[in-house]
Design a protein around this motif. Structure first.
Motif, PDB file in Angstrom:
ATOM      1  N   SER A 173       0.782  -1.244   0.000  1.00  0.00           N
ATOM      2  CA  SER A 173       0.000   0.000   0.000  1.00  0.00           C
ATOM      3  C   SER A 173       0.807   1.283   0.000  1.00  0.00           C
ATOM      4  CB  SER A 173      -0.972   0.025   1.197  1.00  0.00           C
ATOM      5  OG  SER A 173      -1.829  -1.090   1.168  1.00  0.00           O
ATOM      6  N   TRP A 174       2.114   1.233  -0.198  1.00  0.00           N
ATOM      7  CA  TRP A 174       2.903   2.456  -0.290  1.00  0.00           C
ATOM      8  C   TRP A 174       3.045   2.907  -1.732  1.00  0.00           C
ATOM      9  CZ3 TRP A 174       4.331   5.785   3.334  1.00  0.00           C
ATOM     10  CH2 TRP A 174       4.391   5.349   4.663  1.00  0.00           C
ATOM     11  N   GLN A 215       2.212   8.260  -0.256  1.00  0.00           N
ATOM     12  CA  GLN A 215       0.829   7.903   0.031  1.00  0.00           C
ATOM     13  C   GLN A 215       0.805   6.515   0.666  1.00  0.00           C
ATOM     14  OE1 GLN A 215      -1.926   8.306  -3.243  1.00  0.00           O
ATOM     15  NE2 GLN A 215      -0.813  10.024  -4.121  1.00  0.00           N
ATOM     16  N   PHE A 216      -0.070   6.361   1.656  1.00  0.00           N
ATOM     17  CA  PHE A 216      -0.243   5.055   2.288  1.00  0.00           C
ATOM     18  C   PHE A 216      -1.721   4.695   2.295  1.00  0.00           C
ATOM     19  CE2 PHE A 216      -0.949   2.267   5.970  1.00  0.00           C
ATOM     20  CZ  PHE A 216      -0.103   1.224   5.605  1.00  0.00           C
ATOM     21  N   ARG A 223      -6.797   7.004   1.992  1.00  0.00           N
ATOM     22  CA  ARG A 223      -5.342   7.111   1.946  1.00  0.00           C
ATOM     23  C   ARG A 223      -4.896   8.320   2.750  1.00  0.00           C
ATOM     24  NH1 ARG A 223      -2.830   6.177  -4.098  1.00  0.00           N
ATOM     25  NH2 ARG A 223      -3.531   4.005  -4.413  1.00  0.00           N
ATOM     26  N   ILE A 224      -3.727   8.216   3.329  1.00  0.00           N
ATOM     27  CA  ILE A 224      -3.081   9.385   3.921  1.00  0.00           C
ATOM     28  C   ILE A 224      -1.983   9.833   2.957  1.00  0.00           C
ATOM     29  CG2 ILE A 224      -1.487   7.958   5.289  1.00  0.00           C
ATOM     30  CD1 ILE A 224      -1.604  10.212   7.416  1.00  0.00           C
ATOM     31  N   LEU A 263       0.045  17.748   4.241  1.00  0.00           N
ATOM     32  CA  LEU A 263      -0.495  16.514   4.816  1.00  0.00           C
ATOM     33  C   LEU A 263      -2.000  16.522   4.606  1.00  0.00           C
ATOM     34  CD1 LEU A 263       0.157  13.932   6.484  1.00  0.00           C
ATOM     35  CD2 LEU A 263      -0.414  15.273   8.525  1.00  0.00           C
ATOM     36  N   GLY A 264      -2.560  15.391   4.166  1.00  0.00           N
ATOM     37  CA  GLY A 264      -3.999  15.341   3.939  1.00  0.00           C
ATOM     38  C   GLY A 264      -4.490  13.914   3.828  1.00  0.00           C
ATOM     39  N   PHE A 265      -5.790  13.786   3.528  1.00  0.00           N
ATOM     40  CA  PHE A 265      -6.433  12.494   3.374  1.00  0.00           C
ATOM     41  C   PHE A 265      -7.169  12.450   2.034  1.00  0.00           C
ATOM     42  CE2 PHE A 265      -5.865  12.810   7.910  1.00  0.00           C
ATOM     43  CZ  PHE A 265      -5.506  11.512   8.275  1.00  0.00           C
TER      44      PHE A 265
END
Length: 269
Positions: A173-174, A215-216, A223-224, A263-265
């Motif tokens: 997931s990276w 992104q993760f 995702r973050i 930084l966000g979602f």
């Protein structure tokens, strides 16, 4: 009549709509909405390299991205975001000698980008590497607030840029991206009429900068996202400053360093 900023917004919207209409021919498509905040810094320097002003503070953004797998080895993404801020301004006046000045600067803008990644290994590999290329437009207004007897003014920027770098996608997931960014087209409109001069058109000299993003994947939808992005511009060519069409001196844009840490979602539809 629609102004240049409005025409830019319309053109970018049409590009995004055209890309969205290509979905039937693709193997897979992912559309996501995202939002977040970034720490923003804008610094200007004189010819001797001394800093003459700094703007800093949080900016807020929201946007939408549409990613398509065009073939097993190719991925294309269109991204559009809007952003805004009210940040601190720590600089000086244009008087001789200059005097220290603290005020605020308001920002609002729009960014749109078309990105293509060509992967170098198979689609089922646990660690995929690719070459990233992108073209984008960033258009914003920078409104320096007036304070007491000092009059502020507005600058409007239209920047066309390209990015080149590497992309990495893992099966856990990276997603990582990074490389070089270069503004191949620069246009700055300076609203000097509020301080008694004619408005000026400047062209900051392009310079290379860097970017990196991570992104993760938290789950199928969420995702973050985190990133560092930047612009660099050297001093613009000197232009004649006029008042009522009569020469009244010279004007130029000093060297600029812009940095953003975000930084966000992201929420996938």
């Amino acid at each position: 009549m629609m102004n240049r900023f409005g025409r830019t917004v319309l053109a970018l919207g049409l590009v995004g709509a055209a890309l969205a209409g290509c979905g039937a021919a693709t193997a897979a498509e992912r559309t996501a909405f995202y939002a977040g905040s970034e720490y923003y810094s804008w610094r200007e320097y004189d010819a001797a390299g001394a800093r003459i002003l700094e703007e800093s503070g949080p900016r807020y953004f929201m946007g939408i991205s549409d990613t398509k797998e065009m073939a097993p080895q190719w991925e294309m993404a269109f991204d559009m975001r809007v952003y805004g801020a009210h940040v601190n301004y720590d600089g000086q006046t244009n008087s001789i000698p200059p005097q220290p000045l603290t005020t605020y600067t308001d920002y609002h803008g729009l960014n749109a980008e078309l990105k293509v990644i060509g992967f170098l290994n198979g689609e089922f590999a646990p660690h995929r590497w690719g070459i990233l290329g992108a073209l984008g437009v960033d258009a914003w207004q920078r409104d320096i607030n007036s304070k007491l007897t000092v009059a502020g003014y507005t600058e409007t920027y239209h920047i066309g840029y390209g990015r080149l770098g590497l992309a990495y996608v893992s099966d856990n997931s990276w997603r990582l991206e990074g490389g070089i960014k270069y503004p191949f087209s620069t246009d700055e409109s300076v609203g000097l009429s509020v301080v008694g001069y004619d408005n000026a058109q400047l062209a900051p000299t392009p310079a290379a900068s860097t970017f990196i993003s991570a992104q993760f994947q938290l789950d199928w939808r969420w995702r973050i996202i985190g990133y560092y992005d930047s612009f660099r511009f050297d001093k613009s060519p000197v232009k004649t400053l006029t008042s009522g069409g009569i020469p009244a001196g010279t004007v130029w844009q000093p060297k600029i360093e812009q940095d953003r840490y975000g930084l966000g979602f992201s929420y996938r539809f």
